[in-house]
Design an enzyme around this catalytic site. Structure first.
Site, short mmCIF file in Angstrom:
data_model
loop_
_atom_site.label_atom_id
_atom_site.label_comp_id
_atom_site.label_asym_id
_atom_site.label_seq_id
_atom_site.Cartn_x
_atom_site.Cartn_y
_atom_site.Cartn_z
CB SER A 125 -25.82 15.06 -26.70
OG SER A 125 -26.32 13.56 -27.00
CE1 TYR A 150 -27.32 16.91 -32.54
CE2 TYR A 150 -27.22 14.62 -31.63
CZ TYR A 150 -27.73 16.02 -31.48
OH TYR A 150 -28.29 16.34 -30.31
CE LYS A 154 -25.71 19.01 -30.18
NZ LYS A 154 -26.07 20.55 -30.10
P1 NAD Z 1 -35.23 21.97 -31.47
O1 NAD Z 1 -34.78 21.21 -33.27
O2 NAD Z 1 -36.68 21.66 -31.14
O3 NAD Z 1 -34.49 23.28 -31.28
C1 NAD Z 1 -33.74 23.79 -31.91
C2 NAD Z 1 -33.95 25.21 -32.48
O4 NAD Z 1 -32.78 25.85 -33.07
C3 NAD Z 1 -34.74 25.15 -33.30
O5 NAD Z 1 -35.94 26.10 -32.93
C4 NAD Z 1 -34.51 25.73 -34.82
O6 NAD Z 1 -35.34 26.34 -35.52
C5 NAD Z 1 -33.19 26.43 -34.17
N1 NAD Z 1 -32.24 26.40 -35.33
C6 NAD Z 1 -31.47 25.30 -35.63
N2 NAD Z 1 -30.34 26.03 -36.50
C7 NAD Z 1 -30.39 27.35 -36.14
C8 NAD Z 1 -29.57 28.36 -36.77
N3 NAD Z 1 -28.37 28.04 -37.61
N4 NAD Z 1 -29.77 29.56 -36.13
C9 NAD Z 1 -30.73 29.94 -35.49
N5 NAD Z 1 -31.47 29.02 -35.01
C10 NAD Z 1 -31.42 27.82 -35.39
O7 NAD Z 1 -34.16 20.63 -30.87
P2 NAD Z 1 -34.24 20.64 -29.23
O8 NAD Z 1 -34.87 19.24 -29.08
O9 NAD Z 1 -34.95 21.52 -28.58
O10 NAD Z 1 -32.69 20.71 -28.75
C11 NAD Z 1 -32.22 21.79 -28.55
C12 NAD Z 1 -30.49 21.38 -28.39
O11 NAD Z 1 -30.34 20.28 -27.35
C13 NAD Z 1 -29.76 21.18 -29.87
O12 NAD Z 1 -28.56 21.68 -29.90
C14 NAD Z 1 -29.60 19.61 -29.69
O13 NAD Z 1 -28.91 18.98 -30.34
C15 NAD Z 1 -29.70 19.42 -28.24
N6 NAD Z 1 -29.91 18.18 -27.84
C16 NAD Z 1 -31.20 17.71 -27.87
C17 NAD Z 1 -31.54 16.43 -27.45
C18 NAD Z 1 -33.06 16.05 -27.86
O14 NAD Z 1 -33.28 14.77 -27.66
N7 NAD Z 1 -33.66 16.70 -28.15
C19 NAD Z 1 -30.68 15.56 -26.96
C20 NAD Z 1 -29.34 16.06 -26.91
C21 NAD Z 1 -28.82 17.42 -27.18
C1 UD1 Z 2 -31.29 9.31 -30.39
C2 UD1 Z 2 -29.71 9.56 -31.19
C3 UD1 Z 2 -29.09 10.55 -30.30
C4 UD1 Z 2 -29.71 11.75 -30.00
C5 UD1 Z 2 -30.97 11.51 -29.00
C6 UD1 Z 2 -31.79 12.64 -28.95
C7 UD1 Z 2 -29.53 7.51 -32.55
C8 UD1 Z 2 -28.66 6.38 -32.80
N1 UD1 Z 2 -29.05 8.15 -31.39
O1 UD1 Z 2 -30.91 8.70 -29.04
O2 UD1 Z 2 -27.76 10.67 -30.87
O3 UD1 Z 2 -28.93 12.38 -29.08
O4 UD1 Z 2 -31.87 10.67 -30.04
O5 UD1 Z 2 -32.96 12.33 -28.34
O6 UD1 Z 2 -30.47 7.98 -33.39
N2 UD1 Z 2 -36.76 2.95 -30.38
C9 UD1 Z 2 -37.63 2.16 -31.07
N3 UD1 Z 2 -38.48 2.68 -31.94
C10 UD1 Z 2 -38.82 3.77 -32.40
C11 UD1 Z 2 -37.52 4.84 -31.99
C12 UD1 Z 2 -36.86 4.38 -31.13
O7 UD1 Z 2 -37.63 1.12 -30.69
O8 UD1 Z 2 -39.39 4.00 -33.46
C13 UD1 Z 2 -36.00 2.69 -29.33
C14 UD1 Z 2 -34.49 2.77 -29.67
O9 UD1 Z 2 -33.80 1.74 -30.39
C15 UD1 Z 2 -33.79 3.13 -28.50
C16 UD1 Z 2 -34.78 4.05 -27.59
O10 UD1 Z 2 -36.06 3.45 -28.20
O11 UD1 Z 2 -33.44 1.75 -27.66
C17 UD1 Z 2 -34.59 5.38 -27.72
O12 UD1 Z 2 -34.56 5.71 -28.99
P1 UD1 Z 2 -34.62 7.31 -29.34
O13 UD1 Z 2 -35.45 8.14 -28.73
O14 UD1 Z 2 -34.41 7.47 -30.84
O15 UD1 Z 2 -33.14 7.90 -28.50
P2 UD1 Z 2 -31.60 7.36 -28.69
O16 UD1 Z 2 -31.54 6.21 -29.62
O17 UD1 Z 2 -31.54 7.14 -27.29
#
Ligand code: NAD
Ligand code: UD1
Length: 339
Positions: A125, A150, A154
């Site tokens: 991330s 979290y 990572k």
């Molecule tokens: P998500 O929660 O939809 O997907 C994660 C999946 O992993 C889920 O289906 C959950 O059931 C499964 N899981 C969790 N723990 C597990 C375990 N111990 N064993 C087996 N399965 C398990 O999340 P996502 O948004 O699809 O994210 C996927 C990956 O990307 C995650 O590692 C997350 O940290 C990373 N990531 C997501 C974002 C985001 O904004 N969505 C941003 C940066 C990084």
């Molecule tokens: C957040 C996490 C980041 C994670 C990512 C996953 C925090 C501090 N950071 O990122 O670690 O990897 O999600 O996607 O939580 N906002 C509002 N109102 C809301 C929600 C968000 O104004 O109800 C604003 C936030 O202040 C920010 C932007 O929208 O400026 C995006 O927020 P969000 O979607 O939560 O993502 P990040 O904060 O970038």
């Protein structure tokens, strides 16, 4: 790469990636404990593609399950999404986060080593950069100090995988640093289905649009950004998923360990996101300005040129595509997969 193990493949980004893998004729094995997902996502992926997925409901921390998966299937590469991802929850439950994300990855890697599978794509991330020193963020910049367990988990996994590769250069590892994934598949069949009240902006906006939530709070309008609200690099989940297929191509070149930003390079403010969503959906988003959320940075966006050069990958979808596709998914499935 013919057969790919996708951990967390029933989740948001995982399901979109599995769909593309099937479309490209990979065999796919999904290992997911369904802690934050529904197997319905994979049923829908099968319907869309007309192809089937091998689904194993199990935990990446379970050595018996891992042993069975690697023994039964001839896995060429692993795309590792499984993990917990709620920032606020990680502050309350740090041990659960380190156990799932760090110990889980460690257990997975040990099983991979034992079975001679040394090709890995890891979901990292942009949070590993901490508070940006300068923008845009590029991969050569030092990682920072994530403000929550979290983000720290990572960063710890990135260090662990870097040390693993140093100890044995027959591993091929791609660390993908995602910016802000949003959007859904254009079919409207699969998308993001958060548990409870969403923490992230886009799912919150879309649930205000359907009337499930009453009002969006905009966290701060006094940042040092053009309109005072937070700026982020939102990337369509279909583009993001495609980055994983490009990462598999990279693994096939035996390049060792690589790190790539997956973002568009373009930042949008919260107010711009609201406006874009209103335009795409025809709905009015009820919002108010609220205090800043602790731990938030003013702005964060990627320099995506390395991924363009070395992965031959670019985000191609627009902000309008992101908003239209979220609205299509959300309005068709107001209760997510359980509707
Ligand atoms: P998500 O929660 O939809 O997907 C994660 C999946 O992993 C889920 O289906 C959950 O059931 C499964 N899981 C969790 N723990 C597990 C375990 N111990 N064993 C087996 N399965 C398990 O999340 P996502 O948004 O699809 O994210 C996927 C990956 O990307 C995650 O590692 C997350 O940290 C990373 N990531 C997501 C974002 C985001 O904004 N969505 C941003 C940066 C990084
Ligand atoms: C957040 C996490 C980041 C994670 C990512 C996953 C925090 C501090 N950071 O990122 O670690 O990897 O999600 O996607 O939580 N906002 C509002 N109102 C809301 C929600 C968000 O104004 O109800 C604003 C936030 O202040 C920010 C932007 O929208 O400026 C995006 O927020 P969000 O979607 O939560 O993502 P990040 O904060 O970038």
């Amino acid at each position: 790469m013919k057969t790919v193990l996708v951990t967390g493949g029933a989740g948001y980004i995982g399901s979109h990636t599995v769909l593309q893998l099937l479309e490209q004729n990979f065999s796919v094995v999904v290992l997911d404990n369904l802690v934050n997902a529904s197997a319905e996502s994979l049923r829908r992926v099968e319907n869309i593609t007309g192809k089937s997925v091998t689904f194993v409901q199990g935990d990446i921390r379970d050595t018996t399950v891992l042993d069975s998966v690697f023994s039964k299937h001839s896995i060429d590469a692993v795309i590792h999404f499984a993990g917990l991802k709620a920032v606020g929850e990680s502050v309350e439950k740090p041990l659960e986060y380190y156990e799932n994300n760090v110990y889980g990855t460690l257990t997975l890697c040990k099983a991979m080593r034992q079975h001679g599978v040394k090709n890995l794509v890891f979901s990292s991330s942009a949070t590993v950069y901490g508070d940006p020193v300068s923008l845009p963020l590029h991969e050569k910049m030092a990682t920072g100090q994530p403000t929550n367990p979290y983000g720290m988990s990572k960063l710890m996994v990135e260090h662990m995988l870097t040390d693993l590769h140093k100890s044995d250069d027959s591993w091929n590892i791609v660390l993908l640093r995602y910016f802000n994934p949003v959007g859904a598949h254009h079919s409207g069949q699969i998308g993001e289905d958060p548990n409870g009240i969403p923490n992230n902006l886009m799912p919150y906006i879309s649930q205000v649009a359907t009337g499930k939530l009453a009002q969006l709070s905009v966290f701060g309008d006094d940042y040092d950004t053009p309109d005072g609200t937070g700026v982020r690099d939102y990337i369509h989940v279909v583009d993001l998923a495609n980055g994983h297929l490009k990462a598999l191509d990279r693994l096939a070149l035996n390049m060792g360990l690589d790190v790539y930003n997956l973002g568009t390079g373009q930042g949008y403010s919260v107010l711009e996101m609201i406006k874009a969503f209103e335009d795409a959906s025809g709905q009015t988003i009820n919002y108010k300005i609220a205090p800043r959320r602790s731990g938030d940075v003013a702005a964060c966006y990627a320099d995506p040129t390395l991924a363009a050069k070395e992965l031959n990958w670019n985000a191609v979808k627009t902000l309008e595509d992101m908003c239209k596709d979220v609205w299509h998914w959300q309005s068709n499935n107001p209760m997510g997969y359980n509707g």
